[in-house]
Write a protein that holds these residues in place. Sequence first.
Motif, PDB file in Angstrom:
ATOM      1  N   VAL B  49       0.827  -1.203   0.000  1.00 31.17           N
ATOM      2  CA  VAL B  49       0.000   0.000   0.000  1.00 31.17           C
ATOM      3  C   VAL B  49       0.868   1.262   0.000  1.00 31.17           C
ATOM      4  O   VAL B  49       0.509   2.266  -0.603  1.00 31.17           O
ATOM      5  CB  VAL B  49      -1.018   0.020   1.173  1.00 31.17           C
ATOM      6  N   GLU B  50       2.029   1.197   0.637  1.00 26.43           N
ATOM      7  CA  GLU B  50       2.929   2.365   0.647  1.00 26.43           C
ATOM      8  C   GLU B  50       3.359   2.717  -0.778  1.00 26.43           C
ATOM      9  O   GLU B  50       3.352   3.879  -1.166  1.00 26.43           O
ATOM     10  CB  GLU B  50       4.191   2.097   1.485  1.00 26.43           C
ATOM     11  N   HIS B  51       3.747   1.684  -1.512  1.00 29.67           N
ATOM     12  CA  HIS B  51       4.099   1.847  -2.915  1.00 29.67           C
ATOM     13  C   HIS B  51       2.978   2.553  -3.687  1.00 29.67           C
ATOM     14  O   HIS B  51       3.206   3.519  -4.405  1.00 29.67           O
ATOM     15  CB  HIS B  51       4.260   0.450  -3.540  1.00 29.67           C
ATOM     16  N   VAL B  52       1.783   2.034  -3.510  1.00 29.66           N
ATOM     17  CA  VAL B  52       0.627   2.581  -4.225  1.00 29.66           C
ATOM     18  C   VAL B  52       0.430   4.048  -3.841  1.00 29.66           C
ATOM     19  O   VAL B  52       0.269   4.920  -4.700  1.00 29.66           O
ATOM     20  CB  VAL B  52      -0.650   1.759  -3.925  1.00 29.66           C
ATOM     21  N   LYS B  53       0.503   4.302  -2.545  1.00 31.98           N
ATOM     22  CA  LYS B  53       0.258   5.656  -2.051  1.00 31.98           C
ATOM     23  C   LYS B  53       1.253   6.641  -2.672  1.00 31.98           C
ATOM     24  O   LYS B  53       0.890   7.712  -3.146  1.00 31.98           O
ATOM     25  CB  LYS B  53       0.387   5.678  -0.525  1.00 31.98           C
ATOM     26  N   ASN B  54       2.531   6.255  -2.691  1.00 23.83           N
ATOM     27  CA  ASN B  54       3.570   7.140  -3.236  1.00 23.83           C
ATOM     28  C   ASN B  54       3.361   7.435  -4.719  1.00 23.83           C
ATOM     29  O   ASN B  54       3.510   8.570  -5.168  1.00 23.83           O
ATOM     30  CB  ASN B  54       4.953   6.524  -3.026  1.00 23.83           C
ATOM     31  N   ILE B  55       3.023   6.394  -5.455  1.00 26.12           N
ATOM     32  CA  ILE B  55       2.853   6.604  -6.895  1.00 26.12           C
ATOM     33  C   ILE B  55       1.627   7.462  -7.176  1.00 26.12           C
ATOM     34  O   ILE B  55       1.651   8.312  -8.068  1.00 26.12           O
ATOM     35  CB  ILE B  55       2.773   5.256  -7.634  1.00 26.12           C
ATOM     36  N   VAL B  56       0.569   7.257  -6.409  1.00 20.67           N
ATOM     37  CA  VAL B  56      -0.628   8.069  -6.621  1.00 20.67           C
ATOM     38  C   VAL B  56      -0.313   9.543  -6.338  1.00 20.67           C
ATOM     39  O   VAL B  56      -0.799  10.432  -7.032  1.00 20.67           O
ATOM     40  CB  VAL B  56      -1.816   7.560  -5.763  1.00 20.67           C
ATOM     41  N   LYS B  57       0.548   9.785  -5.350  1.00 21.44           N
ATOM     42  CA  LYS B  57       0.955  11.170  -5.071  1.00 21.44           C
ATOM     43  C   LYS B  57       1.643  11.804  -6.286  1.00 21.44           C
ATOM     44  O   LYS B  57       1.362  12.939  -6.645  1.00 21.44           O
ATOM     45  CB  LYS B  57       1.940  11.193  -3.890  1.00 21.44           C
ATOM     46  N   ILE B  58       2.557  11.038  -6.872  1.00 19.40           N
ATOM     47  CA  ILE B  58       3.261  11.556  -8.059  1.00 19.40           C
ATOM     48  C   ILE B  58       2.266  11.760  -9.206  1.00 19.40           C
ATOM     49  O   ILE B  58       2.314  12.751  -9.927  1.00 19.40           O
ATOM     50  CB  ILE B  58       4.385  10.586  -8.503  1.00 19.40           C
ATOM     51  N   ALA B  59       1.357  10.809  -9.355  1.00 22.39           N
ATOM     52  CA  ALA B  59       0.345  10.908 -10.410  1.00 22.39           C
ATOM     53  C   ALA B  59      -0.473  12.184 -10.216  1.00 22.39           C
ATOM     54  O   ALA B  59      -0.810  12.885 -11.171  1.00 22.39           O
ATOM     55  CB  ALA B  59      -0.558   9.678 -10.398  1.00 22.39           C
ATOM     56  N   LYS B  60      -0.772  12.498  -8.963  1.00 19.59           N
ATOM     57  CA  LYS B  60      -1.553  13.695  -8.655  1.00 19.59           C
ATOM     58  C   LYS B  60      -0.792  14.950  -9.102  1.00 19.59           C
ATOM     59  O   LYS B  60      -1.346  15.817  -9.772  1.00 19.59           O
ATOM     60  CB  LYS B  60      -1.814  13.731  -7.138  1.00 19.59           C
ATOM     61  N   GLN B  61       0.494  14.995  -8.736  1.00 19.14           N
ATOM     62  CA  GLN B  61       1.312  16.155  -9.129  1.00 19.14           C
ATOM     63  C   GLN B  61       1.323  16.347 -10.638  1.00 19.14           C
ATOM     64  O   GLN B  61       1.295  17.448 -11.147  1.00 19.14           O
ATOM     65  CB  GLN B  61       2.758  15.976  -8.664  1.00 19.14           C
ATOM     66  N   GLN B  62       1.405  15.215 -11.347  1.00 16.84           N
ATOM     67  CA  GLN B  62       1.537  15.299 -12.802  1.00 16.84           C
ATOM     68  C   GLN B  62       0.185  15.202 -13.506  1.00 16.84           C
ATOM     69  O   GLN B  62       0.126  15.191 -14.728  1.00 16.84           O
ATOM     70  CB  GLN B  62       2.467  14.183 -13.291  1.00 16.84           C
ATOM     71  N   GLN B  63      -0.878  15.117 -12.752  1.00 17.09           N
ATOM     72  CA  GLN B  63      -2.225  14.949 -13.320  1.00 17.09           C
ATOM     73  C   GLN B  63      -2.244  13.799 -14.336  1.00 17.09           C
ATOM     74  O   GLN B  63      -2.732  13.942 -15.467  1.00 17.09           O
ATOM     75  CB  GLN B  63      -2.705  16.250 -13.960  1.00 17.09           C
ATOM     76  N   ALA B  64      -1.702  12.653 -13.904  1.00 18.34           N
ATOM     77  CA  ALA B  64      -1.650  11.480 -14.784  1.00 18.34           C
ATOM     78  C   ALA B  64      -2.892  10.613 -14.610  1.00 18.34           C
ATOM     79  O   ALA B  64      -3.465  10.538 -13.513  1.00 18.34           O
ATOM     80  CB  ALA B  64      -0.400  10.658 -14.493  1.00 18.34           C
ATOM     81  N   LEU B  65      -3.268   9.983 -15.682  1.00 21.15           N
ATOM     82  CA  LEU B  65      -4.335   8.984 -15.655  1.00 21.15           C
ATOM     83  C   LEU B  65      -3.697   7.675 -15.181  1.00 21.15           C
ATOM     84  O   LEU B  65      -2.594   7.336 -15.591  1.00 21.15           O
ATOM     85  CB  LEU B  65      -4.855   8.836 -17.084  1.00 21.15           C
ATOM     86  N   ILE B  66      -4.397   6.936 -14.318  1.00 23.59           N
ATOM     87  CA  ILE B  66      -3.828   5.682 -13.795  1.00 23.59           C
ATOM     88  C   ILE B  66      -4.559   4.475 -14.386  1.00 23.59           C
ATOM     89  O   ILE B  66      -5.787   4.436 -14.431  1.00 23.59           O
ATOM     90  CB  ILE B  66      -3.940   5.644 -12.255  1.00 23.59           C
ATOM     91  N   ILE B  67      -3.770   3.519 -14.859  1.00 28.73           N
ATOM     92  CA  ILE B  67      -4.330   2.251 -15.343  1.00 28.73           C
ATOM     93  C   ILE B  67      -3.633   1.171 -14.541  1.00 28.73           C
ATOM     94  O   ILE B  67      -2.404   1.096 -14.541  1.00 28.73           O
ATOM     95  CB  ILE B  67      -4.072   2.102 -16.852  1.00 28.73           C
ATOM     96  N   TYR B  68      -4.391   0.356 -13.819  1.00 27.80           N
ATOM     97  CA  TYR B  68      -3.701  -0.602 -12.943  1.00 27.80           C
ATOM     98  C   TYR B  68      -4.151  -2.051 -13.118  1.00 27.80           C
ATOM     99  O   TYR B  68      -5.282  -2.337 -13.438  1.00 27.80           O
ATOM    100  CB  TYR B  68      -3.799  -0.184 -11.470  1.00 27.80           C
ATOM    101  N   THR B  69      -3.162  -2.933 -12.927  1.00 27.25           N
ATOM    102  CA  THR B  69      -3.407  -4.375 -12.932  1.00 27.25           C
ATOM    103  C   THR B  69      -2.854  -4.915 -11.618  1.00 27.25           C
ATOM    104  O   THR B  69      -1.654  -5.120 -11.466  1.00 27.25           O
ATOM    105  CB  THR B  69      -2.680  -5.059 -14.104  1.00 27.25           C
ATOM    106  N   LEU B  70      -3.746  -5.108 -10.671  1.00 25.68           N
ATOM    107  CA  LEU B  70      -3.356  -5.601  -9.343  1.00 25.68           C
ATOM    108  C   LEU B  70      -4.217  -6.828  -9.046  1.00 25.68           C
ATOM    109  O   LEU B  70      -5.443  -6.766  -9.135  1.00 25.68           O
ATOM    110  CB  LEU B  70      -3.598  -4.509  -8.292  1.00 25.68           C
ATOM    111  N   VAL B  71      -3.589  -7.929  -8.694  1.00 23.55           N
ATOM    112  CA  VAL B  71      -4.382  -9.165  -8.556  1.00 23.55           C
ATOM    113  C   VAL B  71      -4.979  -9.342  -7.169  1.00 23.55           C
ATOM    114  O   VAL B  71      -5.881 -10.154  -6.984  1.00 23.55           O
ATOM    115  CB  VAL B  71      -3.563 -10.422  -8.953  1.00 23.55           C
TER     116      VAL B  71
END
Lengths: 272, 272
Positions: B49-71
């Motif tokens: 979850v830490e990994h996810v949280k950090n990447i979502v933060k970066i995505a927010k800064q860059q206004q990126a669209l997220i596409i995820y494959t998590l099992v």
Amino acid sequence: MKVEQPLKVFIISDSVGETGEHVAKAAISQFRPMLQQVDLRKFAHIDTVEHVKNIVKIAKQQQALIIYTLVRQEMRAYMEQVAAEEQLAAIDVLGPIMHAVQRVTSESPKEEPGLVYQLDDGYFKKIEAIEFAVKYDDGKDPRGILKADIVLIGVSRTSKTPLSQYLAHKKLKVANIPLVPEVEPPEELYMMDPHKCFGLVISKEKLHSIRRERLLALGLRDDASYATDARIEAEIAHFQKVVEQIGCDVIDVTNKAVEETANDILQRRRMR
Amino acid sequence: MKVEQPLKVFIISDSVGETGEHVAKAAISQFRPMLQQVDLRKFAHIDTVEHVKNIVKIAKQQQALIIYTLVRQEMRAYMEQVAAEEQLAAIDVLGPIMHAVQRVTSESPKEEPGLVYQLDDGYFKKIEAIEFAVKYDDGKDPRGILKADIVLIGVSRTSKTPLSQYLAHKKLKVANIPLVPEVEPPEELYMMDPHKCFGLVISKEKLHSIRRERLLALGLRDDASYATDARIEAEIAHFQKVVEQIGCDVIDVTNKAVEETANDILQRRRMR
């Protein structure tokens, strides 16, 4: 182990159906890892409502799960409607992403099937990379080393050929060079940028078992020099020496799928 | 043409990220066919979850669209939650299919990342097919013809090599044989099951332009015999003769991506 019901899945696409198949396999592998008892059927170039209606009817008879990639909004809406009428599970792979992109960019989708397979620069770069990897496979022509984006070196049976092909599909030109103690490595290996080079290493035990199997598959005795401990140790020692001289990264491929090794290499390149 | 804003997309995966990348490209090609002005970034092996949280933060800064494959269901739920908190669009690629499979089969998913890359029989069959296609490329060894699942024949520059590789990824062993009027075709072509053989044909105009470009790329003059009308006509006439003698299907590859031709071949095989 209980015997599982065969799972039927219909992939419906207005183009080739590659995307739907890829996603379906990734999801289903979480239930049936060997994709055993899974019956995947692909319906390509489905681009009229009649087509969709007929396939949904067959899916109903066979109680198949539907996974679809349709780029026209109108077709997705129709699919959703008929699947609901027939009480069938039907999953829209592209729709949610297309809606999100539309929202984020305020652009409208072109809604033309098969655009991803356009014969554009990227496509031709990929084709060229695939041909490059075949041409410069297995040290056939060391001149490839200086033209390549990536050079793979390793002893026999470290997946150099399939890994080269996987990287080629990412548009990278890959040459691969086998290392054997009896043959002087091509001098180009010492002239290239060492960052482009990756050594593939595998545990002795694994290499031993792969080679034994290979000998048996070839109808040869499994005690041939190729699969002896002494031979394998000599080859690995030689490999280590060459890798140190070049100064390149080494990747352990023991029990790793080539997709994973390819991803590892791509990440290391990006880090630089 | 208006200048488009670069579109940022984050692919987040607990495994390699191949599936997410494939789906993302298919969807985005509907907006920006050349994938120009698209910035795809892949985050592999994201499994906490830490990994996810950090990447979502970066995505927010860059206004990126997220596409995820998590099992793992738990990870998907977490991703959905943090993306909603940050008001970011985040699309779940595997979840909907996994839920549907669970409902249809009453089985529980294994929730282990990377199962699709398991080193199972299917994997080794694919690797073997890739190596086979390299080994028996370009008529290098006609003994491949009788061992192959599919044999491709055609004049030079009809995409035989990349097509062989695409079919290899579908676990089919493919040999390809170039046809030139000066060289007698290998006799194995007439000994094999003609249903396994496919002739690749391309329009004279297209072949002419491909070959001219190739000569120029090689730094040669574009009036070399290889690219003259007379030469191309002679080659195509020879090809037609051989194809008739074998009695195999012919596929027109003019302006067709190899993925489409591969799909065509797979469908014809299935029909039989």
